[in-house]
Enzyme design. Structure first.
Site, short mmCIF file in Angstrom:
data_model
loop_
_atom_site.label_atom_id
_atom_site.label_comp_id
_atom_site.label_asym_id
_atom_site.label_seq_id
_atom_site.Cartn_x
_atom_site.Cartn_y
_atom_site.Cartn_z
N TYR A 115 21.30 40.40 32.55
CA TYR A 115 21.98 38.96 32.40
C TYR A 115 21.11 37.92 31.99
O TYR A 115 21.36 37.20 31.55
CB TYR A 115 22.49 39.45 33.76
CG TYR A 115 23.62 38.42 34.00
CD1 TYR A 115 25.11 38.26 33.77
CD2 TYR A 115 23.23 36.92 34.79
CE1 TYR A 115 26.26 36.94 34.02
CE2 TYR A 115 24.17 36.10 35.48
CZ TYR A 115 25.42 35.99 34.47
OH TYR A 115 26.70 35.40 35.37
N VAL A 118 29.37 32.03 42.00
CA VAL A 118 31.04 31.67 42.65
C VAL A 118 31.67 32.36 42.67
O VAL A 118 31.95 33.35 41.86
CB VAL A 118 31.81 30.45 41.45
CG1 VAL A 118 33.31 30.21 41.57
CG2 VAL A 118 30.38 29.30 40.98
N1 LIG Z 1 31.26 34.57 39.31
C1 LIG Z 1 30.15 33.62 39.25
O1 LIG Z 1 29.49 33.91 40.41
C2 LIG Z 1 28.95 33.71 38.02
C3 LIG Z 1 28.01 32.63 38.14
C4 LIG Z 1 27.43 31.66 37.06
C5 LIG Z 1 27.85 32.79 36.00
N2 LIG Z 1 28.79 32.61 35.75
C6 LIG Z 1 29.47 33.16 34.50
O2 LIG Z 1 30.73 32.86 34.43
C7 LIG Z 1 31.84 33.14 33.26
C8 LIG Z 1 33.07 33.25 34.22
O3 LIG Z 1 32.96 34.30 34.67
P1 LIG Z 1 34.27 35.02 36.15
O4 LIG Z 1 33.05 34.78 37.58
O5 LIG Z 1 34.64 33.96 36.13
O6 LIG Z 1 34.00 36.34 35.67
P2 LIG Z 1 35.42 37.56 35.92
O7 LIG Z 1 36.84 36.79 36.45
O8 LIG Z 1 35.06 38.82 35.61
O9 LIG Z 1 36.29 37.13 34.34
C9 LIG Z 1 35.52 36.60 33.15
C10 LIG Z 1 36.46 37.51 31.90
O10 LIG Z 1 35.93 37.10 30.57
C11 LIG Z 1 36.53 38.77 30.09
N3 LIG Z 1 35.45 39.11 29.12
C12 LIG Z 1 34.75 40.10 29.84
N4 LIG Z 1 34.03 40.58 28.48
C13 LIG Z 1 35.45 40.09 27.20
C14 LIG Z 1 35.06 40.23 26.19
N5 LIG Z 1 34.50 41.39 25.52
N6 LIG Z 1 35.94 40.65 25.25
C15 LIG Z 1 36.68 39.00 25.75
N7 LIG Z 1 36.61 38.92 27.50
C16 LIG Z 1 35.89 39.07 28.06
C17 LIG Z 1 37.40 39.12 31.36
O11 LIG Z 1 38.55 40.19 30.68
P3 LIG Z 1 38.99 41.62 30.46
O12 LIG Z 1 37.88 42.43 31.09
O13 LIG Z 1 39.75 42.11 30.41
O14 LIG Z 1 38.21 41.58 28.78
C18 LIG Z 1 38.03 37.95 32.23
O15 LIG Z 1 38.99 37.48 31.38
C19 LIG Z 1 30.53 34.50 33.01
O16 LIG Z 1 30.36 34.17 32.31
C20 LIG Z 1 30.04 34.56 34.17
O17 LIG Z 1 28.36 35.20 33.83
C21 LIG Z 1 29.51 33.60 36.54
#
Ligand SMILES: NC(=O)c1ccc[n+]([C@@H]2O[C@H](COP(=O)([O-])OP(=O)(O)OC[C@H]3O[C@@H](n4cnc5c(N)ncnc54)[C@H](OP(=O)(O)O)[C@@H]3O)[C@@H](O)[C@H]2O)c1
Length: 259
Positions: free
Chosen positions: A151, A184
């Site tokens: 990651y 988050v």
């Molecule tokens: N939450 C945190 O603590 C955090 C911290 C730092 C950075 N981030 C980053 O923020 C971004 C959003 O994270 P989140 O926490 O909101 O995650 P999340 O709630 O798991 O949402 C991820 C989204 O990405 C989609 N996705 C995953 N793989 C995909 C693929 N191959 N093609 C198309 N869609 C795909 C998922 O839908 P499907 O699985 O149905 O495809 C879902 O809609 C990510 O890049 C994550 O690394 C999150």
């Protein structure tokens, strides 16, 4: 603000869903791409007012044929993309001694190759906007080693992609920036099974909280406001920037115990 057309990857959950909601509320046209119908259904249960307001398309950002279909759809329906948010991402855990090669490849494929090929596929539509903005959702884990080697490396690569593309695409008046969130509250940890259950998730958040000077874990709105700003013309001279939104966790002073 004029009505614009935005493409958000991973708009069916967490941070992406809040970005979709905020852009729809501001009157823009929004297309989200993600893989599973079940998360789209969950999103519409959580935010039923988005039904018919945002387009939720099933598409995998790691699949070039899927992205060609998305390109043709947007070309026919809107003819332009004013902003792309490379938000879709997955989480895997493990060190070099514990992560499988398959999980390493899968992480890089979604978190790094996905934004690369999605951006490339949408370039003709972004060029038509004359002033488009790309926002890559990275992580503080890309700036400092975190708990997952794959990651962290994927997000560090994404930050370099941001800087590289800012140089390459500037002449087309396309800006490219990274937003690097701290922890988050979203479904990412449970959906990707990096924690066993909700109790373990809450315990993980509670353990992390003292490292955040602002004193709380983030929520998706803490990230979305910055993303919407970077998409807008108010940010028209900002490109190639790696911007943390992290409650201060990156300034943690390791020499002094947390208060
Ligand atoms: N939450 C945190 O603590 C955090 C911290 C730092 C950075 N981030 C980053 O923020 C971004 C959003 O994270 P989140 O926490 O909101 O995650 P999340 O709630 O798991 O949402 C991820 C989204 O990405 C989609 N996705 C995953 N793989 C995909 C693929 N191959 N093609 C198309 N869609 C795909 C998922 O839908 P499907 O699985 O149905 O495809 C879902 O809609 C990510 O890049 C994550 O690394 C999150």
């Amino acid at each position: 603000m004029d009505k614009k057309v935005y493409l958000i990857s991973g708009g069916s959950s967490g941070i992406g869903l809040t970005i979709v909601n905020d852009l729809v509320s501001a009157g823009h046209g929004v297309v989200s791409i993600s893989r599973s119908e079940s998360k789209i259904a969950r999103a519409l249960r959580e935010m039923p007012h988005l039904e018919g307001k945002a387009e939720f398309i099933t598409s995998n950002i790691s699949s070039e044929p899927d992205l060609s279909a998305v390109y043709r759809h947007i070309l026919d329906k809107y003819g332009v993309v004013h902003g792309l948010v490379n938000n879709a991402g997955i989480l895997t855990k493990g060190t070099i001694e514990t992560i499988s090669t398959d999980d390493w490849r899968y992480t890089l494929d979604v978190n790094l190759t996905g934004p690369y090929i999605l951006t490339r596929a949408m370039l003709p539509l972004l060029k038509k906007a004359d002033g488009a903005s790309i926002v890559n959702i990275s992580s503080v884990a890309g700036l400092k080693p975190g708990t997952s080697v794959a990651y962290s490396v994927s997000k560090a690569g994404l930050d370099m992609l941001t800087r590289f593309l800012a140089g390459d695409l500037g002449p087309y008046n396309i800006r490219v920036n990274s937003v690097n969130p701290g922890l988050v509250r979203t479904p990412i940890h449970l959906d990707n099974r990096v924690v066993e259950d909700r109790d373990a998730y809450e315990a993980m958040l509670e353990k992390a909280r003292p490292r955040y000077p602002i004193g709380r874990i983030g929520n998706p709105g803490d990230i979305s406001g910055l993303v919407v700003f970077l998409l807008s013309d108010k940010a028209s001279w900002i490109t190639g920037s790696i911007i943390t939104a992290d409650g201060g966790v990156m300034v943690e002073n390791d020499l002094i115990p947390p208060k």
